[in-house]
Design a protein around this motif. Structure first.
Motif, mmCIF file in Angstrom:
data_model
loop_
_atom_site.group_PDB
_atom_site.id
_atom_site.type_symbol
_atom_site.label_atom_id
_atom_site.label_comp_id
_atom_site.label_asym_id
_atom_site.label_seq_id
_atom_site.Cartn_x
_atom_site.Cartn_y
_atom_site.Cartn_z
ATOM 1 N N ALA A 1 -12.719 9.729 28.765
ATOM 2 C CA ALA A 1 -14.137 9.399 28.821
ATOM 3 C C ALA A 1 -14.575 9.201 30.271
ATOM 4 O O ALA A 1 -13.797 8.782 31.121
ATOM 5 C CB ALA A 1 -14.406 8.128 28.017
ATOM 6 N N GLY A 2 -15.836 9.523 30.549
ATOM 7 C CA GLY A 2 -16.388 9.304 31.875
ATOM 8 C C GLY A 2 -16.315 10.526 32.752
ATOM 9 O O GLY A 2 -16.464 11.668 32.301
ATOM 10 N N ALA B 1 -12.781 3.218 41.637
ATOM 11 C CA ALA B 1 -14.052 2.826 41.028
ATOM 12 C C ALA B 1 -14.116 3.275 39.589
ATOM 13 O O ALA B 1 -13.421 4.207 39.176
ATOM 14 C CB ALA B 1 -15.217 3.436 41.809
ATOM 15 N N LEU B 2 -14.966 2.594 38.822
ATOM 16 C CA LEU B 2 -15.428 3.126 37.546
ATOM 17 C C LEU B 2 -16.518 4.132 37.901
ATOM 18 O O LEU B 2 -17.679 3.780 38.091
ATOM 19 C CB LEU B 2 -15.953 2.001 36.656
ATOM 20 C CG LEU B 2 -14.928 0.931 36.258
ATOM 21 C CD1 LEU B 2 -15.604 -0.240 35.554
ATOM 22 C CD2 LEU B 2 -13.831 1.521 35.379
ATOM 23 N N GLY B 3 -16.109 5.395 38.046
ATOM 24 C CA GLY B 3 -16.957 6.389 38.704
ATOM 25 C C GLY B 3 -18.291 6.610 38.033
ATOM 26 O O GLY B 3 -19.336 6.696 38.707
ATOM 27 N N ASP C 1 -18.507 11.221 20.851
ATOM 28 C CA ASP C 1 -19.441 10.251 20.301
ATOM 29 C C ASP C 1 -19.032 8.796 20.568
ATOM 30 O O ASP C 1 -19.834 8.004 21.032
ATOM 31 C CB ASP C 1 -19.609 10.486 18.797
ATOM 32 C CG ASP C 1 -20.246 11.844 18.510
ATOM 33 O OD1 ASP C 1 -20.978 12.336 19.378
ATOM 34 O OD2 ASP C 1 -20.005 12.409 17.435
ATOM 35 N N PHE C 2 -17.785 8.437 20.266
ATOM 36 C CA PHE C 2 -17.353 7.049 20.480
ATOM 37 C C PHE C 2 -16.796 6.863 21.882
ATOM 38 O O PHE C 2 -17.071 5.870 22.539
ATOM 39 C CB PHE C 2 -16.313 6.660 19.423
ATOM 40 C CG PHE C 2 -16.234 5.178 19.197
ATOM 41 C CD1 PHE C 2 -17.296 4.505 18.626
ATOM 42 C CD2 PHE C 2 -15.105 4.469 19.542
ATOM 43 C CE1 PHE C 2 -17.227 3.127 18.408
ATOM 44 C CE2 PHE C 2 -15.016 3.104 19.329
ATOM 45 C CZ PHE C 2 -16.088 2.433 18.754
ATOM 46 N N ALA C 3 -16.002 7.823 22.338
ATOM 47 C CA ALA C 3 -15.568 7.956 23.728
ATOM 48 C C ALA C 3 -14.970 6.691 24.341
ATOM 49 O O ALA C 3 -15.462 6.186 25.349
ATOM 50 C CB ALA C 3 -16.746 8.432 24.585
ATOM 51 N N PRO C 4 -13.869 6.153 23.801
ATOM 52 C CA PRO C 4 -13.222 5.004 24.436
ATOM 53 C C PRO C 4 -12.423 5.411 25.663
ATOM 54 O O PRO C 4 -11.770 6.459 25.678
ATOM 55 C CB PRO C 4 -12.291 4.475 23.336
ATOM 56 C CG PRO C 4 -12.003 5.655 22.488
ATOM 57 C CD PRO C 4 -13.213 6.542 22.547
ATOM 58 N N MET C 5 -12.479 4.594 26.694
ATOM 59 C CA MET C 5 -11.660 4.834 27.877
ATOM 60 C C MET C 5 -10.184 4.702 27.505
ATOM 61 O O MET C 5 -9.795 3.807 26.765
ATOM 62 C CB MET C 5 -12.018 3.842 28.977
ATOM 63 C CG MET C 5 -13.409 4.039 29.563
ATOM 64 S SD MET C 5 -13.874 2.736 30.727
ATOM 65 C CE MET C 5 -12.658 2.988 32.032
ATOM 66 N N GLY C 6 -9.366 5.619 28.011
ATOM 67 C CA GLY C 6 -7.937 5.601 27.746
ATOM 68 C C GLY C 6 -7.520 6.390 26.535
ATOM 69 O O GLY C 6 -6.315 6.528 26.280
ATOM 70 N N TRP C 7 -8.494 6.921 25.775
ATOM 71 C CA TRP C 7 -8.160 7.718 24.595
ATOM 72 C C TRP C 7 -7.239 8.878 24.946
ATOM 73 O O TRP C 7 -6.266 9.157 24.237
ATOM 74 C CB TRP C 7 -9.445 8.249 23.956
ATOM 75 C CG TRP C 7 -9.229 9.378 22.997
ATOM 76 C CD1 TRP C 7 -8.880 9.281 21.679
ATOM 77 C CD2 TRP C 7 -9.319 10.781 23.276
ATOM 78 N NE1 TRP C 7 -8.755 10.536 21.124
ATOM 79 C CE2 TRP C 7 -9.015 11.471 22.082
ATOM 80 C CE3 TRP C 7 -9.634 11.524 24.421
ATOM 81 C CZ2 TRP C 7 -9.020 12.867 22.010
ATOM 82 C CZ3 TRP C 7 -9.637 12.905 24.356
ATOM 83 C CH2 TRP C 7 -9.334 13.566 23.155
ATOM 84 N N ASP D 1 -8.906 6.320 37.072
ATOM 85 C CA ASP D 1 -8.124 5.126 37.393
ATOM 86 C C ASP D 1 -8.538 3.946 36.525
ATOM 87 O O ASP D 1 -7.698 3.130 36.141
ATOM 88 C CB ASP D 1 -8.200 4.772 38.881
ATOM 89 C CG ASP D 1 -9.602 4.848 39.468
ATOM 90 O OD1 ASP D 1 -10.537 5.267 38.763
ATOM 91 O OD2 ASP D 1 -9.756 4.508 40.662
ATOM 92 N N GLY D 2 -9.815 3.862 36.126
ATOM 93 C CA GLY D 2 -10.230 2.793 35.227
ATOM 94 C C GLY D 2 -9.576 2.915 33.859
ATOM 95 O O GLY D 2 -9.081 1.935 33.294
ATOM 96 N N SER D 3 -9.540 4.128 33.320
ATOM 97 C CA SER D 3 -8.899 4.350 32.026
ATOM 98 C C SER D 3 -7.401 4.091 32.105
ATOM 99 O O SER D 3 -6.803 3.526 31.178
ATOM 100 C CB SER D 3 -9.151 5.791 31.555
ATOM 101 O OG SER D 3 -10.508 5.991 31.247
#
Length: 613
Positions: free
Chosen positions: A420-421, A528-530, A470-476, A499-501
């Motif tokens: 995600a992101g 950063a959380l880009g 649609d749900f897009a969790p970080m780290g998925w 790097d955030g994920s």
């Protein structure tokens, strides 16, 4: 194990010792009957009998346990496994916090229509209401109630006699449209209980198959008439098109219709196909948006739910009276009430019917010509924003250059998974690998019974790029990459994450190491959380909460016994043998120090938030 009465030695016991089958063995045997190879989870007391059954199963070559580092990671792995195999992904967790940790991964699967069986434990039934450790029944922290909102089937098994029918219901609900997770919460004493007399492991495989003939024939006839009259048809390929992609492209070739994809549908097509005009939606291309704004007289959308990212922020370029929506999911069809026509049915069957009906007397009148194959690379470059950055030698390395090099240097059968992101935005926009699959449009026209074998079986899961919209969790993507690699040992996997994920879920790399899975983890490291950083800048908001610590992810990988490399420039990347890394029997870490000032293609997200242009 052909029967629950088969003798299985206890762990550490003499091989002549017999194990009396338990309910947990029944569950594992049923999973084996439908071809499940791996069960992803984290052990705990309330789920111990199921792990005992998996240990016995693993010793004889049946389903085996894959131990995640966090239950959310287990659910992401089951998600990736399901996408790669087309089977049901299975994840398990103990009661209480083990179950609540699963919820994000289960919710992601629910929102993206991923078939999944979720099994969670409970303390013994006699302890309900007594504040037992990690009780999560209706008299504790009610996890069955929590999961009701993100599952297709959800039940507590309160008696051994319920198990076979509830397991059957759970598997059926997970695998039939609309697909998604099913949840069974099973107390530990039920898991340990004897299998009811006469029970045998069930083979549900025939019932779990999708019948090929489910289609609305009058709607197909109406669509045929529309296609025969259309002079400017355009196709939109969504994330539900996997098994039907070859047939869709053959139909597009038949009527000479150019096509675009949704972000999560891009991985089903060869980006060098002469009819391809790019991605419409998040991270997409101006060429796709221009084609849809040219007011085609017919727009055929296949297998999409028209969420924010896949509809261009619910753009009227797609959601208008020229739309024909083809889908097997009623939930997807309900999101396009303005469409001229809805065609309900299995997408593959719809396309086969249309090809068979139209091929003998097709007259191409389309005013949109296909691209010239000889200019494919220039055409691909022209689709992108600032294409010159694909080959920039600047340091720190441009994310566009990184995507270009991964496209160029990874084997054609590589599975890319983007988190995600920013990771998804750059991958959707810039990744264009050398896909050597045959162009279905170039094949001889085939009708009748032999059409399926001519086109080949292209199942829903056959995608070179996986993103979750649609749900897009970080780290998925980190867990999903492990699930994909465990499911398919023939294809290398590249996980593109931020790097955030990685700080959220990066520990799952050790699962790939333990299993010897060839996964290349590419961390876009900009401290950063880009997407947060650039979103704040584009919106003129306060710059807050986006900064991350400077971390050496390659050093962390080394500490785990995993090869790791820092990439600061294109020269650093050129010095690495990517193909050798993808042949390595284990994961590799690339800590890529990208140019954090490059703004990802995220204007769609800004517009839907009301802060973009």
């Amino acid at each position: 194990m052909d029967s629950l009465n088969a003798a299985v030695p206890r762990s550490g016991a003499d091989s002549s010792a017999l194990h009396t089958p338990e309910a947990a063995d029944f569950i594992v045997s049923c999973l084996e009957k439908i071809g499940i190879e791996y069960v992803f989870g984290v052990p705990g007391g309330a789920i111990e009998p199921l792990y005992n059954a998996l240990a016995r199963s693993g010793r004889r070559g049946g389903p085996r346990a894959v131990v995640a580092r966090h239950e959310a990671g287990a659910a992401f792995m089951a998600d990736g496994y399901a996408r790669e195999t087309g089977k049901i992904g299975v994840c398990i967790a103990t009661s209480g916090p083990g179950t609540t940790n699963l919820i994000t991964g289960v919710a992601c699967a629910y929102d993206n229509g991923i078939p999944m069986l979720v099994i969670t434990g409970q303390p013994p039934i006699h302890s309900f209401g007594k504040r037992a450790l990690q009780e999560s029944s209706c008299t504790g922290i009610n996890t069955v109630g929590m999961l009701r909102h993100c599952t297709r089937y959800n039940s507590l098994v309160s008696h051994p006699e319920q198990l076979h029918i509830k397991l059957f219901n759970a598997l059926m609900h997970a695998s039939q449209m609309p697909m998604g997770p099913s949840h069974l919460s099973i107390p530990v004493d039920i898991l340990r209980s004897a299998v009811p007399t006469g029970s045998q492991p069930h083979d549900f495989s025939l019932l779990l198959r999708t019948p090929s003939a489910l289609v609305d024939l009058p709607a197909v006839e109406a669509l045929q008439a529309l296609l025969q009259r259309a002079q400017r048809p355009v196709f939109l390929v969504g994330d539900g098109c996997g098994e039907a992609t070859a047939a869709i492209l053959k139909l597009a070739h038949l009527v000479q219709a150019p096509f675009v994809t949704t972000p999560d549908g891009k991985g089903f097509v060869n980006p060098r196909h002469p009819g391809y005009r790019g991605v419409f939606g998040f991270g997409g291309h101006a060429s796709a948006e221009a084609l849809l704004r040219s007011e085609p007289d017919l727009l055929l959308a296949f297998g999409t739910g028209f969420g924010e990212f896949s509809s261009g922020g619910w753009s009227q370029s797609v959601l208008n009276s020229r739309l024909v929506h083809v889908d097997s999911s009623d939930e997807n069809l309900m999101r396009s009430p303005m469409a001229r026509l809805h065609v309900r049915g299995r997408i593959l069957t719809v396309c086969e019917q249309l090809i068979e009906r139209m091929a003998p007397h097709s007259l191409v009148t389309n005013v949109y010509p296909f691209r010239d194959r000889k200019a494919e690379q220039q055409d691909l470059d022209a689709m992108l924003d600032q294409p010159h950055k694909l080959r920039s030698d600047a340091a720190p390395i441009k994310p566009q250059r990184l995507m270009h090099e991964l496209s160029r240097r990874c084997p054609p059968n590589t599975r890319f998974v983007a988190d995600a992101g920013n990771s998804a935005a750059w991958a959707v926009h810039c990744l264009n690998p050398q896909d050597r699959r045959a162009d279905p449009g170039s094949r001889a026209r085939t009708t009748g019974p032999s059409l399926r074998s001519s086109l080949g079986e292209r199942r829903r899961h056959a995608s070179w790029l996986r993103v979750t919209m649609d749900f897009a969790p970080m780290g998925w993507a980190i867990g999903a990459a492990v699930g994909i690699a465990s499911a398919n040992h023939q294809c290398p996997v590249v996980c593109i994450t931020g790097d955030g994920s990685y700080l959220m879920n990066g520990q799952e790399i050790t699962v790939a190491a333990a299993l010897g899975l060839p996964v290349l983890f590419v961390v876009l490291n900009d401290g950063a959380l880009g997407m947060v950083k650039h979103g704040q800048r584009l919106a003129g908001a306060e710059p807050i909460g986006f900064e991350l610590p400077q971390v050496d992810y390659a050093a962390i990988a080394h500490a785990m016994g995993i090869p790791g490399y820092v990439v600061r420039s294109p020269a650093d990347l050129a010095a690495l043998d990517i193909e050798a890394m993808l042949r390595w029997p284990g994961p590799t870490m690339l800590d890529v120090r990208i140019d954090g000032e490059e703004v990802p293609p995220m204007n769609l997200r800004m517009r839907t938030l009301g802060t973009g242009v």
